[in-house]
Design a protein around this motif. Structure first.
Motif, mmCIF file in Angstrom:
data_model
loop_
_atom_site.group_PDB
_atom_site.id
_atom_site.type_symbol
_atom_site.label_atom_id
_atom_site.label_comp_id
_atom_site.label_asym_id
_atom_site.label_seq_id
_atom_site.Cartn_x
_atom_site.Cartn_y
_atom_site.Cartn_z
ATOM 1 N N ALA A 85 0.811 -1.220 0.000
ATOM 2 C CA ALA A 85 0.000 0.000 0.000
ATOM 3 C C ALA A 85 0.843 1.268 0.000
ATOM 4 O O ALA A 85 1.945 1.312 0.526
ATOM 5 C CB ALA A 85 -0.919 -0.001 1.219
ATOM 6 N N ASP A 86 0.252 2.305 -0.565
ATOM 7 C CA ASP A 86 0.794 3.657 -0.445
ATOM 8 C C ASP A 86 0.291 4.282 0.850
ATOM 9 O O ASP A 86 0.936 5.159 1.417
ATOM 10 C CB ASP A 86 0.308 4.548 -1.593
ATOM 11 N N LEU A 87 -0.888 3.830 1.272
ATOM 12 C CA LEU A 87 -1.574 4.436 2.408
ATOM 13 C C LEU A 87 -2.350 3.359 3.149
ATOM 14 O O LEU A 87 -3.024 2.541 2.520
ATOM 15 C CB LEU A 87 -2.547 5.511 1.894
ATOM 16 N N ILE A 88 -2.254 3.360 4.479
ATOM 17 C CA ILE A 88 -3.024 2.438 5.315
ATOM 18 C C ILE A 88 -4.074 3.247 6.063
ATOM 19 O O ILE A 88 -3.750 4.234 6.725
ATOM 20 C CB ILE A 88 -2.127 1.702 6.325
ATOM 21 N N ILE A 89 -5.329 2.816 5.978
ATOM 22 C CA ILE A 89 -6.413 3.487 6.690
ATOM 23 C C ILE A 89 -6.533 2.913 8.092
ATOM 24 O O ILE A 89 -6.585 1.699 8.284
ATOM 25 C CB ILE A 89 -7.766 3.303 5.977
ATOM 26 N N SER A 90 -6.613 3.803 9.051
ATOM 27 C CA SER A 90 -6.914 3.438 10.427
ATOM 28 C C SER A 90 -8.005 4.391 10.917
ATOM 29 O O SER A 90 -8.560 5.159 10.138
ATOM 30 C CB SER A 90 -5.648 3.543 11.296
ATOM 31 N N SER A 91 -8.282 4.333 12.219
ATOM 32 C CA SER A 91 -9.357 5.185 12.744
ATOM 33 C C SER A 91 -8.952 5.812 14.067
ATOM 34 O O SER A 91 -8.046 5.343 14.754
ATOM 35 C CB SER A 91 -10.631 4.356 12.943
ATOM 36 N N GLY A 92 -9.661 6.865 14.404
ATOM 37 C CA GLY A 92 -9.447 7.495 15.706
ATOM 38 C C GLY A 92 -9.738 6.527 16.836
ATOM 39 O O GLY A 92 -9.046 6.516 17.852
#
Length: 166
Positions: free
Chosen positions: A15-22
């Motif tokens: 990935a170029d970017l990994i999504i996470s959350s608050g």
């Protein structure tokens, strides 16, 4: 298990970017969540080398999706040239926005009421991210599915038989 964790790392490494959350960052700060955002574990040096051979950064950047902006930003997220991009919706508190931008990086509003999946993905693309991997939970999965922006879904499954007392 070890095989599942390896697969997770292999997918994250692409990935170029990994999504996470608050929410994840709050739980991680409280010691209630597994470390999932670092992909520089020595056991996975081959994945880091794979990234470097392709001209990629040593680790993917991190996207944090949050409606409340109520989360800590651990220093580990911004180490090693990694960028943190925060996405929120609505009308965020300007003081908190300034604090996040000073501490972590950029913040984008991608929705009037809350984060909207289509606007989120459009902003990620505008920032130049092509391969995005979501390590977030079911709410983010729902957000992406509802907006019809999810290309692939990897699901791990563990069968267990629960009987009797603990």
């Amino acid at each position: 298990n070890d095989r599942d964790w390896r697969l997770f790392q292999e997918l994250a490494a692409q990935a170029d970017l990994i999504i996470s959350s608050g929410r994840y960052l709050r739980e991680w700060a409280q010691g209630r969540a597994q470390e999932i955002l670092q992909v520089d574990d020595p056991r996975f040096a081959d994945l880091r080398a794979w990234r470097e051979e392709r001209g990629l950064k040593p680790q993917p950047d991190i996207a944090i999706i949050s409606g409340s902006l109520d989360f800590p930003i651990p220093a580990v997220l911004t180490e090693g040239g990694r960028e943190v991009v925060v996405f929120t919706g609505g009308d965020p508190d300007p003081a908190r926005v300034a604090q996040i931008e000073e501490q972590a990086g950029r913040l984008f509003v991608v929705g009037d009421e809350g984060v909207e999946g289509g606007a989120l993905v459009a902003q990620m693309a505008a920032l130049g991210y092509e391969t995005v991997y979501s390590a977030a939970g079911p709410r983010i999965a729902h957000l992406l599915l509802e907006a019809n922006v999810l290309d692939r879904l990897y699901l791990t499954h563990a069968s267990r038989l629960l009987v009797g007392d603990h």
